[in-house]
Design a protein around this motif. Structure first.
Motif, mmCIF file in Angstrom:
data_model
loop_
_atom_site.group_PDB
_atom_site.id
_atom_site.type_symbol
_atom_site.label_atom_id
_atom_site.label_comp_id
_atom_site.label_asym_id
_atom_site.label_seq_id
_atom_site.Cartn_x
_atom_site.Cartn_y
_atom_site.Cartn_z
ATOM 1 N N GLU A 85 124.763 6.461 2.258
ATOM 2 C CA GLU A 85 125.187 5.861 3.521
ATOM 3 C C GLU A 85 125.693 6.981 4.421
ATOM 4 O O GLU A 85 126.647 7.682 4.080
ATOM 5 N N GLN A 86 125.050 7.162 5.558
ATOM 6 C CA GLN A 86 125.381 8.291 6.418
ATOM 7 C C GLN A 86 126.822 8.253 6.908
ATOM 8 O O GLN A 86 127.471 9.296 7.015
ATOM 9 N N GLY A 87 127.333 7.074 7.232
ATOM 10 C CA GLY A 87 128.699 6.976 7.735
ATOM 11 C C GLY A 87 129.722 7.419 6.716
ATOM 12 O O GLY A 87 130.622 8.233 7.012
ATOM 13 N N GLU A 88 129.590 6.906 5.499
ATOM 14 C CA GLU A 88 130.516 7.272 4.437
ATOM 15 C C GLU A 88 130.438 8.768 4.141
ATOM 16 O O GLU A 88 131.450 9.445 3.977
ATOM 17 N N LEU A 89 129.218 9.287 4.090
ATOM 18 C CA LEU A 89 129.044 10.698 3.784
ATOM 19 C C LEU A 89 129.577 11.582 4.908
ATOM 20 O O LEU A 89 130.159 12.639 4.651
ATOM 21 N N SER A 90 129.424 11.159 6.150
ATOM 22 C CA SER A 90 129.956 11.931 7.271
ATOM 23 C C SER A 90 131.471 12.072 7.174
ATOM 24 O O SER A 90 132.035 13.149 7.428
ATOM 25 N N LEU A 91 132.150 11.002 6.790
ATOM 26 C CA LEU A 91 133.600 11.060 6.616
ATOM 27 C C LEU A 91 133.977 12.027 5.500
ATOM 28 O O LEU A 91 134.917 12.820 5.629
#
Length: 202
Positions: free
Chosen positions: A22-28
């Motif tokens: 998941e890009q959002g989780e990984l970005s965080l």
């Protein structure tokens, strides 16, 4: 050593076969990784949950140098949580582009559309081998970030004993931010499903 880069490589090379990234989780989590590397380089210090910047310097890594220059340098300084949301926006894509530029990530042409790149694959390189070595050794910072990003089920049991207070603070903030993001996504999904049902019932 770039913990953010290693985390991204692991997410594509190891955990993607088990669960989708998941890009959002990984970005965080990538934003959290940057904080920890900057702390290791003495480019910042944590005062509770506040990020106190150090002296600006070239860290030998473009992304980390960019992260250091993005630190808030006026009191009362930025909280770890605020940094994660601000710095994390689009960070997955930025690191992905960097991996492609330096040849760590390759894209094979799509079978049906030769001019369009297919799924990215991590090339066999020293960078990949270093990331895999950290992962297989159970290095606590990388393992903790992976757990916070939901790339693995849980962090190592002895994580608190093997890391310092700064690491614990950042990992807890990443975990809280990811939990919030997941909750928002689920709430939106429920609302959209309810709207669709209402629309179909008209």
């Amino acid at each position: 050593m770039s913990t953010a880069r290693d985390l991204l490589i692991v997410s594509m090379d190891v955990t993607a076969a088990v669960r989708p990234v998941e890009q959002g989780e990984l970005s965080l989590a990538l934003a959290g990784a940057e904080l920890l590397d900057l702390a290791d380089a003495d480019a910042l210090a944590l005062d509770g949950d506040r990020i106190v910047p150090g002296t600006p310097c070239d860290l030998g890594d473009r992304q980390l140098t960019e992260a250091a220059s993005a630190l808030t340098r006026q009191a009362p300084y930025e909280s770890v949580e605020d940094w994660l949301w601000r710095r994390g926006r689009g960070l997955y894509a930025a690191y992905l582009a960097t991996l492609e530029t330096d040849g760590t990530l390759t894209r094979a042409p799509s079978r049906w559309m030769p001019l369009r790149s297919g799924r990215g694959e991590v090339a066999d390189s020293a960078v990949r081998r270093d990331a895999m070595a950290r992962w297989t050794s159970g290095e606590p910072v990388l393992a903790g970030l992976a757990a916070a990003a939901r790339l693995r089920d849980e962090a190592p049991e002895d994580l608190a004993d093997r890391t310092g207070e700064a690491v614990a603070t950042v990992l807890a903030a990443v975990d809280d931010a990811v939990t919030e993001l997941v909750a928002v996504r689920q709430r939106r999904s429920i609302e959209e499903a309810a709207f669709d049902n209402l629309w179909r019932g008209q």
